[in-house]
Design a protein around this motif. Structure first.
Motif, mmCIF file in Angstrom:
data_model
loop_
_atom_site.group_PDB
_atom_site.id
_atom_site.type_symbol
_atom_site.label_atom_id
_atom_site.label_comp_id
_atom_site.label_asym_id
_atom_site.label_seq_id
_atom_site.Cartn_x
_atom_site.Cartn_y
_atom_site.Cartn_z
ATOM 1 N N VAL A 115 -0.438 3.299 1.039
ATOM 2 C CA VAL A 115 -1.435 3.070 -0.002
ATOM 3 C C VAL A 115 -2.254 4.339 -0.246
ATOM 4 N N GLU A 116 -2.359 4.718 -1.520
ATOM 5 C CA GLU A 116 -3.185 5.855 -1.907
ATOM 6 C C GLU A 116 -4.518 5.298 -2.386
ATOM 7 N N THR A 145 -5.502 10.664 11.569
ATOM 8 C CA THR A 145 -5.347 12.079 11.233
ATOM 9 C C THR A 145 -3.959 12.381 10.688
ATOM 10 N N GLN A 146 -2.997 11.497 10.989
ATOM 11 C CA GLN A 146 -1.633 11.656 10.499
ATOM 12 C C GLN A 146 -1.324 10.677 9.367
ATOM 13 N N GLY A 147 -2.349 9.957 8.900
ATOM 14 C CA GLY A 147 -2.167 9.039 7.783
ATOM 15 C C GLY A 147 -1.688 7.659 8.177
ATOM 16 N N LEU A 159 -5.285 3.159 -5.577
ATOM 17 C CA LEU A 159 -4.671 3.846 -6.699
ATOM 18 C C LEU A 159 -3.175 3.566 -6.803
ATOM 19 N N LYS A 160 -2.508 3.457 -5.661
ATOM 20 C CA LYS A 160 -1.060 3.318 -5.661
ATOM 21 C C LYS A 160 -0.602 2.642 -4.376
ATOM 22 N N THR A 184 -3.905 9.144 1.440
ATOM 23 C CA THR A 184 -2.815 8.180 1.539
ATOM 24 C C THR A 184 -2.686 7.729 2.991
ATOM 25 N N TYR A 185 -2.624 6.404 3.192
ATOM 26 C CA TYR A 185 -2.476 5.812 4.513
ATOM 27 C C TYR A 185 -1.269 4.895 4.540
#
Length: 156
Positions: free
Chosen positions: A91-92, A115-117, A152-153, A103-104
């Motif tokens: 997900v952004e 820290t790495q999403g 957003l996405k 982005t996660y």
């Protein structure tokens, strides 16, 4: 350990690989250290020996914890529905205060590394995002006050 540990298939493979490395390479390295330290003589005043034995105890504890996690592992399939944030979704989001885009990927607590999403589904941010749709706003509290993220996405 009665509660299941939810993780992705990739997370389980990584856990198994870590356990394999600890049970083989790491154990062998510590055994070699202990053997070498024993050869130096009097064990009562041999700090290298005591350090190696202490490291061995920590290693064995870590191995036991990883085994427990694997025994309790519940591999959850990544949700393929891409219109709603769920487990495994990428997900952004846009931070409402800073305007920053991040982005996660929503994962289990064991796999999480912001820290790495990788964001835990059990974290306040993860809980707020799950169920959100594109254009929606996820609201949650942090120690620094309330925070809002606009979705957003969403991808899988």
């Amino acid at each position: 350990m009665s509660d299941s540990v939810v993780m992705t298939a990739e997370g389980m493979k990584a856990l198994q690989a870590e356990l394999e490395q600890l049970e083989t390479v790491a154990r062998r390295e510590i055994a070699d250290r202990i053997k070498t330290a024993r050869e130096w003589g009097d064990l009562k005043e041999n700090s290298e020996y005591h350090d190696a034995k202490n490291d061995q105890a920590h290693l064995e504890t870590k191995i036991l914890r990883l085994r427990e996690q694997l025994l309790a592992a519940e591999v959850r399939e990544v949700e393929t529905q891409s219109d709603v944030v769920g487990f495994g979704s990428c997900v952004e989001v846009e931070d409402s205060k800073s305007g920053k885009h991040v982005t996660y990927t929503i994962v289990s607590a064991h796999e999480a590394d912001p820290t790495q999403g990788s964001l835990s589904i059990d974290s306040p941010m993860g809980k707020a995002l799950v169920g959100s749709k594109v254009g929606g706003v996820a609201k949650f509290d942090t120690p620094r006050g309330p925070r809002e993220l606009k979705v957003l996405k969403i991808t899988t």
